[in-house]
Design a protein around this motif. Sequence first.
Motif, PDB file in Angstrom:
ATOM      1  N   ASP A 186     -23.436  37.403  15.251  1.00 17.67           N
ATOM      2  CA  ASP A 186     -22.756  36.162  15.670  1.00 17.67           C
ATOM      3  C   ASP A 186     -23.639  34.957  15.372  1.00 17.67           C
ATOM      4  OD1 ASP A 186     -20.628  37.539  16.561  1.00 17.67           O
ATOM      5  OD2 ASP A 186     -21.122  37.434  18.701  1.00 17.67           O
ATOM      6  N   MET A 187     -24.937  35.122  15.668  1.00 17.61           N
ATOM      7  CA  MET A 187     -25.852  33.997  15.494  1.00 17.61           C
ATOM      8  C   MET A 187     -26.034  33.665  14.005  1.00 17.61           C
ATOM      9  SD  MET A 187     -29.115  33.601  17.831  1.00 17.61           S
ATOM     10  CE  MET A 187     -30.174  34.668  16.930  1.00 17.61           C
ATOM     11  N   PHE A 188     -26.123  34.694  13.191  1.00 19.36           N
ATOM     12  CA  PHE A 188     -26.320  34.443  11.760  1.00 19.36           C
ATOM     13  C   PHE A 188     -25.055  33.835  11.129  1.00 19.36           C
ATOM     14  CE2 PHE A 188     -29.789  37.998  11.460  1.00 19.36           C
ATOM     15  CZ  PHE A 188     -30.586  37.246  12.296  1.00 19.36           C
ATOM     16  N   TRP A 207     -26.271  18.933  21.588  1.00 21.67           N
ATOM     17  CA  TRP A 207     -25.944  20.353  21.877  1.00 21.67           C
ATOM     18  C   TRP A 207     -25.950  20.574  23.387  1.00 21.67           C
ATOM     19  CZ3 TRP A 207     -23.727  21.848  17.872  1.00 21.67           C
ATOM     20  CH2 TRP A 207     -24.243  21.623  16.589  1.00 21.67           C
ATOM     21  N   LYS A 208     -26.888  19.840  24.075  1.00 24.95           N
ATOM     22  CA  LYS A 208     -26.980  19.997  25.527  1.00 24.95           C
ATOM     23  C   LYS A 208     -25.871  19.199  26.228  1.00 24.95           C
ATOM     24  CE  LYS A 208     -31.449  21.591  26.795  1.00 24.95           C
ATOM     25  NZ  LYS A 208     -31.967  22.037  25.517  1.00 24.95           N
ATOM     26  N   LEU A 209     -25.647  17.953  25.733  1.00 24.16           N
ATOM     27  CA  LEU A 209     -24.657  17.097  26.397  1.00 24.16           C
ATOM     28  C   LEU A 209     -23.224  17.565  26.155  1.00 24.16           C
ATOM     29  CD1 LEU A 209     -26.161  13.544  25.714  1.00 24.16           C
ATOM     30  CD2 LEU A 209     -26.272  14.909  27.809  1.00 24.16           C
ATOM     31  N   PHE A 210     -22.974  17.989  24.906  1.00 24.26           N
ATOM     32  CA  PHE A 210     -21.605  18.415  24.575  1.00 24.26           C
ATOM     33  C   PHE A 210     -21.631  19.820  23.972  1.00 24.26           C
ATOM     34  CE2 PHE A 210     -22.077  13.817  23.764  1.00 24.26           C
ATOM     35  CZ  PHE A 210     -21.246  13.337  24.765  1.00 24.26           C
ATOM     36  N   ASP A 270     -20.664  23.285  22.574  1.00 21.91           N
ATOM     37  CA  ASP A 270     -19.402  23.769  22.015  1.00 21.91           C
ATOM     38  C   ASP A 270     -19.499  25.279  21.822  1.00 21.91           C
ATOM     39  OD1 ASP A 270     -21.042  24.103  19.897  1.00 21.91           O
ATOM     40  OD2 ASP A 270     -20.026  22.724  18.544  1.00 21.91           O
ATOM     41  N   GLU A 271     -18.546  25.815  21.089  1.00 25.79           N
ATOM     42  CA  GLU A 271     -18.493  27.270  20.886  1.00 25.79           C
ATOM     43  C   GLU A 271     -19.812  27.791  20.286  1.00 25.79           C
ATOM     44  OE1 GLU A 271     -16.450  29.160  22.013  1.00 25.79           O
ATOM     45  OE2 GLU A 271     -16.403  31.007  20.841  1.00 25.79           O
ATOM     46  N   SER A 272     -20.370  27.038  19.307  1.00 26.91           N
ATOM     47  CA  SER A 272     -21.586  27.541  18.658  1.00 26.91           C
ATOM     48  C   SER A 272     -22.758  27.558  19.644  1.00 26.91           C
ATOM     49  CB  SER A 272     -21.924  26.723  17.406  1.00 26.91           C
ATOM     50  OG  SER A 272     -22.536  25.520  17.739  1.00 26.91           O
ATOM     51  N   THR A 273     -22.856  26.526  20.520  1.00 29.13           N
ATOM     52  CA  THR A 273     -23.935  26.502  21.513  1.00 29.13           C
ATOM     53  C   THR A 273     -23.780  27.704  22.439  1.00 29.13           C
ATOM     54  OG1 THR A 273     -23.430  24.156  21.562  1.00 29.13           O
ATOM     55  CG2 THR A 273     -25.147  24.923  23.061  1.00 29.13           C
ATOM     56  N   ASN A 299     -19.953  21.145   9.275  1.00 32.73           N
ATOM     57  CA  ASN A 299     -19.126  20.204  10.013  1.00 32.73           C
ATOM     58  C   ASN A 299     -19.987  19.055  10.520  1.00 32.73           C
ATOM     59  OD1 ASN A 299     -20.198  20.802  12.678  1.00 32.73           O
ATOM     60  ND2 ASN A 299     -19.132  22.751  12.506  1.00 32.73           N
ATOM     61  N   LEU A 300     -19.304  17.960  10.852  1.00 35.58           N
ATOM     62  CA  LEU A 300     -20.014  16.724  11.178  1.00 35.58           C
ATOM     63  C   LEU A 300     -20.926  16.915  12.392  1.00 35.58           C
ATOM     64  CD1 LEU A 300     -20.257  13.833  10.253  1.00 35.58           C
ATOM     65  CD2 LEU A 300     -18.487  13.221  11.896  1.00 35.58           C
ATOM     66  N   LYS A 301     -20.425  17.666  13.397  1.00 37.71           N
ATOM     67  CA  LYS A 301     -21.207  17.773  14.622  1.00 37.71           C
ATOM     68  C   LYS A 301     -22.547  18.484  14.350  1.00 37.71           C
ATOM     69  CE  LYS A 301     -21.277  19.116  19.381  1.00 37.71           C
ATOM     70  NZ  LYS A 301     -20.693  19.927  20.433  1.00 37.71           N
ATOM     71  N   SER A 302     -22.516  19.531  13.500  1.00 37.02           N
ATOM     72  CA  SER A 302     -23.789  20.222  13.265  1.00 37.02           C
ATOM     73  C   SER A 302     -24.752  19.338  12.479  1.00 37.02           C
ATOM     74  CB  SER A 302     -23.583  21.597  12.629  1.00 37.02           C
ATOM     75  OG  SER A 302     -22.977  21.466  11.387  1.00 37.02           O
ATOM     76  N   ILE A 303     -24.204  18.467  11.624  1.00 35.42           N
ATOM     77  CA  ILE A 303     -25.093  17.541  10.892  1.00 35.42           C
ATOM     78  C   ILE A 303     -25.683  16.522  11.879  1.00 35.42           C
ATOM     79  CG2 ILE A 303     -25.199  15.780   9.084  1.00 35.42           C
ATOM     80  CD1 ILE A 303     -23.038  17.404   7.604  1.00 35.42           C
TER      81      ILE A 303
END
Length: 539
Positions: free
Chosen positions: A218-220, A242-245, A247-250, A229-233
């Motif tokens: 899952d992590m890989f 990542w802490k404030l918002f 998401d699924e990946s966090t 995607n924009l959020k990861s950039i």
Amino acid sequence: MVPSLSSLLLGLIILFLGVASFLLYFLFVAPLYNPLRDVPGPPSPKLFGTHLGYVLDAELSAKNHDMLVSRYGKNIRIRGLGPWDDRLLTLDPLAIAHVMNYPTIYQKPWQSRRLITRLIGCGMLAAEGVVHKRQRKVSNPAFSPQNLRGFIPLFFSKAEELRDKWLSLMSNPSDGVKVDICHWISRATFDVNGIAGFDYQFHAIQDESNEVYLAYKDMFEIAISQGQNLKSIIGIYLPIIWKLFPDESTRIVDKSWKTILKVGRHLVQTKKATIADKNNTDRDLLTLLLKSNISTEIPAEQRISDDDILFQISTFLFAGSDTTSLALTWILLLLSRPGHQHLQNRLRSELNTLDSSLPPDELFPLIDALPFLDNVIKEGLRVIPPVHSSLRVATKDDIIPSSTPIRKPDGSKVNVIRVAKGTMVHVPVEGFALDKSVWGEDAWDFKPDRWDDLPEAVKTLPGLYSNLLAFSAGPRSCIGMRFSIMEMKIMLFVLMRGFDFVDPEKVFKANVVLTRPYVVGRFKEGSQCPVVVKPHSAL
Ligand code: HEM
């Protein structure tokens, strides 16, 4: 005192002018003073245009590098993310050797290190400077030839398990079965790395339900989708989001790490208890790292923590599983393509000269010495290296030597490249191995026999492995190179003797962290490489 409307307005105007002047300087003035302007390159695209897609698209990069070299020479200025980001793309052996051999000046960009660290911690792939040096020193003994020999039976047993699994999928052996070799080989390399890494059984060839296996997978997967995607950039530059918002990946990363740390810490404690026993002969990397970490050769201040050791093991899994399975996938695909069946038959004939009933330790040196197998592996890694390219950033102003002259805008020629602190340098692993001016006009073709008669120019190229950059070069080159070559040779020995590989589906290469296969027209289904495997009569 409440500020008046006019002073507020004045403040806003000053702020606006400040930001505007900074942007003007950053976008239009500073680039004029970038010494890289002396290096020729394609015209800059529109303000925020980039050449990155042009050089990173694995399907087109060989052709595009060829075009760039013929027009501009081996050192080329390309546009990164914008006018402030002119980069050096170099196919010059002397320049590449310089960049790869001075890791104190040319480091991995902090952006990619942050991405890796978020996922697998600050292990050897992401660390820099003294931290990296210390990690490499502690890890080196685990990759010594003597320790690697201990993995030979493991490589055989997993290759045989995969062979038997494929056989079990066939309802009618004479028809064979179509399998996604990419997925299946990755299950096998994961199994190998689980046992070799920390004496842990994923049993992934049998089924994919183990919790730690799923946590890593899952992590890989997230690693692969990052940057898309924009959020990861934005997250690279502002990790606080990542802490404030979250998401699924966090959520997935946190959950995966919980599982890995729970099982991993327990394994570390168990291993620590067993290595206290002087007769302990375990060879997994975790045991060897723990032993190496407490050895008197490592000064106390250079020792690494238990969790750092787990990051190291995760790094080996991340760096060693998909790379090896993709290298094997591409080699098998190349051998199964129409027109290459004679190479497959020749390889099988060579492998069949050996007595497979010999004990693994006696058999492997004979496999290792087979010349055509060696050529096939080198050629596969040359034509489609799993790591398509590397990126470095100059941490101070520097002068890079070049073996080929660079024509400056005023027409004069020089043999050095001046780079300013902060300049990114692209090292095109694939482009360098497919350079027709070095490897010959047939450089793009899969021809294992070329290795018996290499052009002189090839013999001086930098590279840890056979004058190739597939495993990089210099102090940051791949620590697992010998491990993966041994694993690949044994996998090919068992699988090639066991099966004919035929009728591959039409796949194309895409550079998604690594160079992966996708079925033409079915990119959305994810990376796959369906090939028919038929039991070979000699089995
Ligand atoms: C065909 C298989 C493999 C290929 C093509 C490969 C390729 C590479 C490349 C190109 C690098 C340099 C990355 C960079 O400069 O950014 C690297 C580094 C590394 N590889 Fe591999 N690798 C393979 C297998 C393995 C295996 C099996 C392991 C471990 C068991 C491994 C562990 C590492 C580690 C830890 C590093 C970082 C070394 C450092 O920075 O000091 N690799 N590999």
